[in-house]
Design a protein around this motif. Structure first.
Motif, PDB file in Angstrom:
ATOM      1  N   VAL A  28      -2.366  -7.076  22.222  1.00 53.60           N
ATOM      2  CA  VAL A  28      -1.891  -6.765  21.090  1.00 53.60           C
ATOM      3  C   VAL A  28      -1.552  -7.480  20.171  1.00 53.60           C
ATOM      4  O   VAL A  28      -0.607  -8.202  20.748  1.00 53.60           O
ATOM      5  CB  VAL A  28      -1.327  -5.231  21.271  1.00 53.60           C
ATOM      6  CG1 VAL A  28      -0.994  -4.721  19.794  1.00 53.60           C
ATOM      7  CG2 VAL A  28      -1.834  -4.130  22.255  1.00 53.60           C
ATOM      8  N   VAL A  29      -1.800  -7.277  19.012  1.00 53.19           N
ATOM      9  CA  VAL A  29      -1.541  -8.818  17.852  1.00 53.19           C
ATOM     10  C   VAL A  29      -0.494  -7.758  16.889  1.00 53.19           C
ATOM     11  O   VAL A  29      -1.004  -6.741  16.373  1.00 53.19           O
ATOM     12  CB  VAL A  29      -2.070  -9.175  17.382  1.00 53.19           C
ATOM     13  CG1 VAL A  29      -1.842  -9.654  16.131  1.00 53.19           C
ATOM     14  CG2 VAL A  29      -3.182 -10.021  18.263  1.00 53.19           C
ATOM     15  N   GLU A  48       6.299  -1.449   6.847  1.00 57.50           N
ATOM     16  CA  GLU A  48       5.259  -1.388   7.480  1.00 57.50           C
ATOM     17  C   GLU A  48       4.611  -1.986   8.867  1.00 57.50           C
ATOM     18  O   GLU A  48       4.841  -3.288   8.877  1.00 57.50           O
ATOM     19  CB  GLU A  48       3.774  -2.156   6.468  1.00 57.50           C
ATOM     20  CG  GLU A  48       2.457  -1.902   6.691  1.00 57.50           C
ATOM     21  CD  GLU A  48       1.915  -1.987   6.223  1.00 57.50           C
ATOM     22  OE1 GLU A  48       0.125  -1.840   5.922  1.00 57.50           O
ATOM     23  OE2 GLU A  48       1.865  -3.092   5.070  1.00 57.50           O
ATOM     24  N   ILE A  49       3.913  -1.568  10.055  1.00 55.00           N
ATOM     25  CA  ILE A  49       4.066  -2.041  10.603  1.00 55.00           C
ATOM     26  C   ILE A  49       2.360  -1.866  11.277  1.00 55.00           C
ATOM     27  O   ILE A  49       1.837  -0.867  10.650  1.00 55.00           O
ATOM     28  CB  ILE A  49       4.819  -1.451  11.935  1.00 55.00           C
ATOM     29  CG1 ILE A  49       6.121  -0.739  11.773  1.00 55.00           C
ATOM     30  CG2 ILE A  49       4.119  -2.125  13.158  1.00 55.00           C
ATOM     31  CD1 ILE A  49       6.436  -0.727  12.848  1.00 55.00           C
ATOM     32  N   GLY A  50       1.663  -3.070  11.439  1.00 56.19           N
ATOM     33  CA  GLY A  50      -0.242  -3.151  11.614  1.00 56.19           C
ATOM     34  C   GLY A  50      -0.114  -3.931  12.861  1.00 56.19           C
ATOM     35  O   GLY A  50       0.481  -4.465  13.360  1.00 56.19           O
ATOM     36  N   ALA A  51      -0.620  -3.104  13.655  1.00 57.97           N
ATOM     37  CA  ALA A  51      -1.329  -3.907  15.114  1.00 57.97           C
ATOM     38  C   ALA A  51      -2.997  -3.799  16.117  1.00 57.97           C
ATOM     39  O   ALA A  51      -3.960  -2.620  15.444  1.00 57.97           O
ATOM     40  CB  ALA A  51      -0.766  -3.088  16.275  1.00 57.97           C
ATOM     41  N   CYS A  52      -3.056  -4.775  16.181  1.00 58.76           N
ATOM     42  CA  CYS A  52      -5.016  -4.313  16.479  1.00 58.76           C
ATOM     43  C   CYS A  52      -4.598  -4.996  18.058  1.00 58.76           C
ATOM     44  O   CYS A  52      -4.030  -6.182  18.846  1.00 58.76           O
ATOM     45  CB  CYS A  52      -5.566  -6.077  16.335  1.00 58.76           C
ATOM     46  SG  CYS A  52      -5.526  -5.401  14.254  1.00 58.76           S
ATOM     47  N   VAL A 122       1.844  -8.391  24.385  1.00 56.41           N
ATOM     48  CA  VAL A 122       1.872  -8.787  22.584  1.00 56.41           C
ATOM     49  C   VAL A 122       2.086  -9.862  22.263  1.00 56.41           C
ATOM     50  O   VAL A 122       3.186 -10.989  22.175  1.00 56.41           O
ATOM     51  CB  VAL A 122       3.543  -7.900  22.088  1.00 56.41           C
ATOM     52  CG1 VAL A 122       3.414  -7.630  20.492  1.00 56.41           C
ATOM     53  CG2 VAL A 122       3.427  -5.832  22.933  1.00 56.41           C
ATOM     54  N   VAL A 123       1.374 -10.242  21.008  1.00 61.78           N
ATOM     55  CA  VAL A 123       1.822 -11.215  20.240  1.00 61.78           C
ATOM     56  C   VAL A 123       1.940 -11.279  18.739  1.00 61.78           C
ATOM     57  O   VAL A 123       1.175 -10.145  17.988  1.00 61.78           O
ATOM     58  CB  VAL A 123       0.228 -11.988  20.269  1.00 61.78           C
ATOM     59  CG1 VAL A 123       0.127 -14.023  19.501  1.00 61.78           C
ATOM     60  CG2 VAL A 123      -0.014 -12.075  21.546  1.00 61.78           C
ATOM     61  N   ALA A 124       2.307 -11.866  17.996  1.00 62.75           N
ATOM     62  CA  ALA A 124       2.807 -11.592  16.819  1.00 62.75           C
ATOM     63  C   ALA A 124       3.061 -13.333  16.185  1.00 62.75           C
ATOM     64  O   ALA A 124       3.507 -14.576  17.192  1.00 62.75           O
ATOM     65  CB  ALA A 124       4.481 -11.445  16.575  1.00 62.75           C
ATOM     66  N   ARG A 151       5.613 -10.984  26.226  1.00 59.21           N
ATOM     67  CA  ARG A 151       5.578 -11.620  24.290  1.00 59.21           C
ATOM     68  C   ARG A 151       4.661 -13.069  24.142  1.00 59.21           C
ATOM     69  O   ARG A 151       5.613 -13.853  24.625  1.00 59.21           O
ATOM     70  CB  ARG A 151       6.681 -11.473  23.416  1.00 59.21           C
ATOM     71  CG  ARG A 151       7.477  -9.929  23.680  1.00 59.21           C
ATOM     72  CD  ARG A 151       9.031  -9.311  23.110  1.00 59.21           C
ATOM     73  NE  ARG A 151       9.125  -8.553  23.027  1.00 59.21           N
ATOM     74  CZ  ARG A 151      10.401  -8.067  22.191  1.00 59.21           C
ATOM     75  NH1 ARG A 151      11.232  -9.471  21.819  1.00 59.21           N
ATOM     76  NH2 ARG A 151      11.186  -7.180  22.827  1.00 59.21           N
ATOM     77  N   LEU A 152       3.984 -13.731  23.262  1.00 65.97           N
ATOM     78  CA  LEU A 152       3.782 -14.707  23.045  1.00 65.97           C
ATOM     79  C   LEU A 152       3.795 -14.178  21.233  1.00 65.97           C
ATOM     80  O   LEU A 152       3.476 -13.554  20.612  1.00 65.97           O
ATOM     81  CB  LEU A 152       1.997 -15.151  23.691  1.00 65.97           C
ATOM     82  CG  LEU A 152       1.763 -14.528  24.565  1.00 65.97           C
ATOM     83  CD1 LEU A 152       1.080 -13.733  25.426  1.00 65.97           C
ATOM     84  CD2 LEU A 152       0.994 -16.037  25.512  1.00 65.97           C
ATOM     85  N   ASP A 153       4.051 -16.007  20.630  1.00 62.82           N
ATOM     86  CA  ASP A 153       4.118 -16.465  19.674  1.00 62.82           C
ATOM     87  C   ASP A 153       2.494 -17.657  19.511  1.00 62.82           C
ATOM     88  O   ASP A 153       2.693 -18.312  19.995  1.00 62.82           O
ATOM     89  CB  ASP A 153       5.140 -17.175  18.930  1.00 62.82           C
ATOM     90  CG  ASP A 153       5.266 -17.503  17.975  1.00 62.82           C
ATOM     91  OD1 ASP A 153       4.262 -17.104  16.767  1.00 62.82           O
ATOM     92  OD2 ASP A 153       6.757 -17.315  17.341  1.00 62.82           O
TER      93      ASP A 153
END
Length: 743
Positions: A28-29, A48-52, A122-124, A151-153
């Protein structure tokens, strides 16, 4: 084993045996848009929060699910810092004007995001320093469980794929240009996937762009080039989380092979970059030995034509003819030129010496650069330009690029202090030994890619400040992998590929040697091979020389040095690497003694700082609160201060620290294990320990050499007692020991 048909795959571990790693098929990004609640810290107002959700197809495509997660969040701000009203008027207007505008509470949005992620990684982009930090703070405020730890960056991938960034940065060694930055927009432009229709700074569009960039960056790292295979090998060995997206390389590689192949490809390729300023280092040395340059006569009119009315350097946007600039250039030309090569002699200088003082805006750099290049090309001997600082060296290279674009070919070599260069041998040895965990694997993978892209090997050319901000030990890795000495002759492949050696070898074939004041006063070779020396910012030469020829040691430096032996928290350091090199053989008996001496050194260092701060507090009558708010500095005067009875405890602590440092230095004279003798890994460890042939403290003083524990410990013992004290608010204090005239 087919990764598509099996949930696990076999990964080749470098010295670690076979490792089983799961194949990561979905993730998930996340992207958030925020407004600060308090300053610039983690307390942010999430708007605002967005995720894919993303699935990785067998062909490597990253497929985004049709329905992304999107929530507009009601502002948490109640009043502004000015005392009344809302600090986000536009958000307030939406809340009041349309209660049904789709805004929900932050708590509800966080709970919905956790449900959407459903345990997936989870990636951001820049999540480590922003998105994840802000989300965790919001979860704590609202009593919501934080997202799980997988988590990954994606910024890590950007560092691996593009270790060099900058708008005015010189091209990569192969002639390609690095991205302007690692922001989403600049990376999209670099990968040629920018969409002008995309809404910038909106959560869902930014998340979707992040997915596309992750796909492109992974494909880049998964390439067949030797360095890309080496990067994957490093990530797999160190079990970095991003290795789950990458197939292991078909065979183990080495950095030396990558650099050798890259150098051969650059020499044989007809598409070699035409930018001479990009070939500062080993590529420049290779090409410079091929082409001979014809001498030219120094006719004043032709040499100074670019700075004359209508000249190439005074026409165009933002340029204008300046009489003072041309006047200065004429004076410099007279000072540099021989009478036999001059057709006119209207000299205002004496015996080839000239001092120029000119106000800002005169154009001093081009005024001395134009005649300097002409003189160097006429004599086939370089002219050295020494600036005050490394920053000014980089600015000078920008002016050299301007000269090249406007006038023509110019060969230059960038020369800094020895510790500013990466050691090819040490970096290769560290990769061969294997990284000590995922973070070091990330750093080594970035450095391996950078080593094949940089033309200088200068650490300032490596842009990893965000990685170092998140993981301070990475900065210590730079220190460990810096060049610390140079053999007279190249004895192996690593010596031949050494960036610092190639920079020195390039002096004789360069037109301009871009040095600094410290290099000018510490490296005789720079002056010996030059026809003339131009000292820019000459009024700072005395300070630069004093700094370069002065040995310093202090609590911060000594603490960092002790951490290089064995880190106070993680235990990582040269002692651990020595034990690993011993393998099944029992470590040397002095290792245990070294650990004990290390504990004593840290205790004595703390006691010395405490006693010195107590003495200064008594002499200055400064309170802890005052020191914390305003700071305090006090110079200890030999005899007058150090002879006082109140200073006796500090003297005893200083003697104890010196004794423990001597003991630790002796413990680091370790013998090599038979299994590691002669390997690159052992040569690296041997250099860190100090090796068999030590330089004395006086020989190494003030040269800016990267610290090697035993050598620096010997030097630290010889430094005079503390002469400057800077107490800290905690009362422990930071002090600096300053020696004078050590060369």
């Amino acid at each position: 084993m087919d990764p598509d048909g099996d949930p696990a795959r076999r990964v080749r571990g470098h010295g670690l045996g076979l490792v089983v790693a799961p194949v990561l098929r979905d993730y998930v990004v996340v992207d958030i848009e925020t407004v600060p609640l308090v300053g610039t810290g983690p307390e942010q107002d999430i708007r605002e929060i967005g995720a894919c959700r993303v699935e990785v197809a067998p062909d490597g495509r990253h497929l985004v699910a049709e329905r992304p997660f999107h929530r507009l969040v009601r502002s948490e701000m109640v009043s502004s810092v000015w005392g009344s009203g809302l600090s986000s008027p536009s958000a307030a207007a939406v809340d009041v004007a349309d209660p049904d505008a789709g805004l929900i509470t932050c708590q509800a949005a966080l709970e919905g995001l956790a449900e959407f992620c459903a345990g997936r990684p989870v990636v951001a982009h820049n999540g480590r320093l922003h998105d994840f930090v802000v989300l965790d703070a919001a979860c704590r405020r609202h009593g919501v469980p934080a997202l799980h730890d997988d988590r990954l960056d994606s910024l890590d991938l950007a560092h691996i794929a593009a270790p060099r960034i900058g708008i005015e940065l010189r091209p990569n060694a192969d002639g390609s240009m690095p991205p302007a930055s690692r922001s989403l927009d600049d990376l999209a432009a670099w990968f040629d996937v920018a969409d002008p229709r995309r809404e910038r700074h909106r959560a869902v569009p930014d998340a979707e762009l992040t997915v596309l960039l992750i796909e492109r960056m992974l494909k880049t790292i998964a390439g067949s080039e030797p360095v890309r295979q080496l990067q994957r090998q490093i990530l797999q060995t160190g079990r970095n989380p991003w290795a789950r997206f990458l197939e292991p390389p078909p065979a183990d590689g080495s950095l030396l092979d990558c650099l050798e192949a890259d150098t051969a490809r650059m020499a044989d390729s007809s598409g070699l970059s035409s930018d001479p300023t990009s070939r500062i280092g080993r590529r420049a040395v290779h090409e410079a030995g091929i082409h001979a340059r014809a001498a030219v006569r120094l006719d004043e009119a032709s040499v100074l034509a670019p700075l004359s009315p209508g000249g190439a350097l005074v026409t165009g946007e933002g340029r204008a003819f300046r009489a003072q600039q041309r006047e200065m250039a004429a004076a410099v030309l007279v000072a540099l030129a021989d009478g036999s090569q001059r057709e006119s002699r209207s000299s205002t200088s004496s015996a080839g010496r000239l001092a120029v003082e000119a106000p800002t805006g005169t154009g001093k750099t081009l005024a001395y650069l134009v005649p300097a290049v002409a003189c160097a090309q006429a004599r086939r001997r370089p002219v050295v330009v020494a600036t005050h600082s490394k920053v000014l060296q980089d600015q000078l290279l920008t002016d050299i690029e301007t000269y090249r674009k406007s006038i023509g070919d110019i060969r230059c070599v960038l020369l800094k202090g020895i510790a500013n260069y990466v050691s090819v041998g040490y970096l290769d040895a560290a990769i061969e030994a294997g990284p000590e965990g995922p973070i070091e694997a990330l750093a080594l993978a970035i450095m391996a890619g950078w080593a094949t892209q940089t033309a200088t090997g200068d650490w300032d050319d490596l842009s990893i400040s965000q990685i170092e901000a998140a993981f301070p030990p990475v900065r210590e890795l730079r220190t460990r992998l810096s060049v610390d000495e140079l053999r007279e002759f190249a004895t192996d492949q690593a010596d031949r590929l050494c960036f610092y050696r190639c920079a020195l070898d390039g002096i004789s074939t360069a037109d301009i040697v871009v040095a600094n004041h410290a290099v000018l006063v510490t490296l005789d070779r720079v002056v010996e091979e030059a026809s003339h020396v131009i000292i820019d910012e000459g009024h700072n030469l005395e300070d630069g020389a004093t700094s370069a020829l002065t040995e310093t040691a202090g609590s911060v430096a000594l603490t960092a040095l002790l951490d290089c032996v064995a880190h106070a928290v993680s235990g990582a350091g040269v002692l651990r690497r020595y034990a690993a090199a011993c393998g099944a053989s029992p470590p040397h008996e002095r290792v245990d003694e070294a650990h004990d001496a290390l504990v004593q050194c840290r205790r004595a260092l703390t006691e010395l700082g405490s006693h010195v701060v107590d003495y200064v507090r008594g002499r200055t009558e400064v309170t802890v609160a005052e020191a914390a708010s305003f700071g305090v500095s006090y110079r200890l005067r030999p005899g007058l201060d150090t002879g006082r009875a109140e200073f006796a405890r500090a003297r005893r602590a200083a003697r104890a620290l010196a004794d423990h440092l001597r003991r630790l230095s002796g413990c680091l004279a370790l013998e090599p294990p038979m299994s590691a003798l002669g390997t690159r890994h052992w040569r690296h460890i041997e250099s860190e320990l100090g090796g068999a042939a030590f330089w004395s403290a006086a020989e190494r003083a003030g040269r800016g050499v990267a610290p090697r524990p035993r050598r620096c410990l010997q030097a630290a013992v010889c430094v005079p007692r503390a002469s400057v004290v800077e107490p800290s608010e905690a009362g422990v204090g930071r002090y600096r020991d300053i020696g004078r005239g050590c060369r």
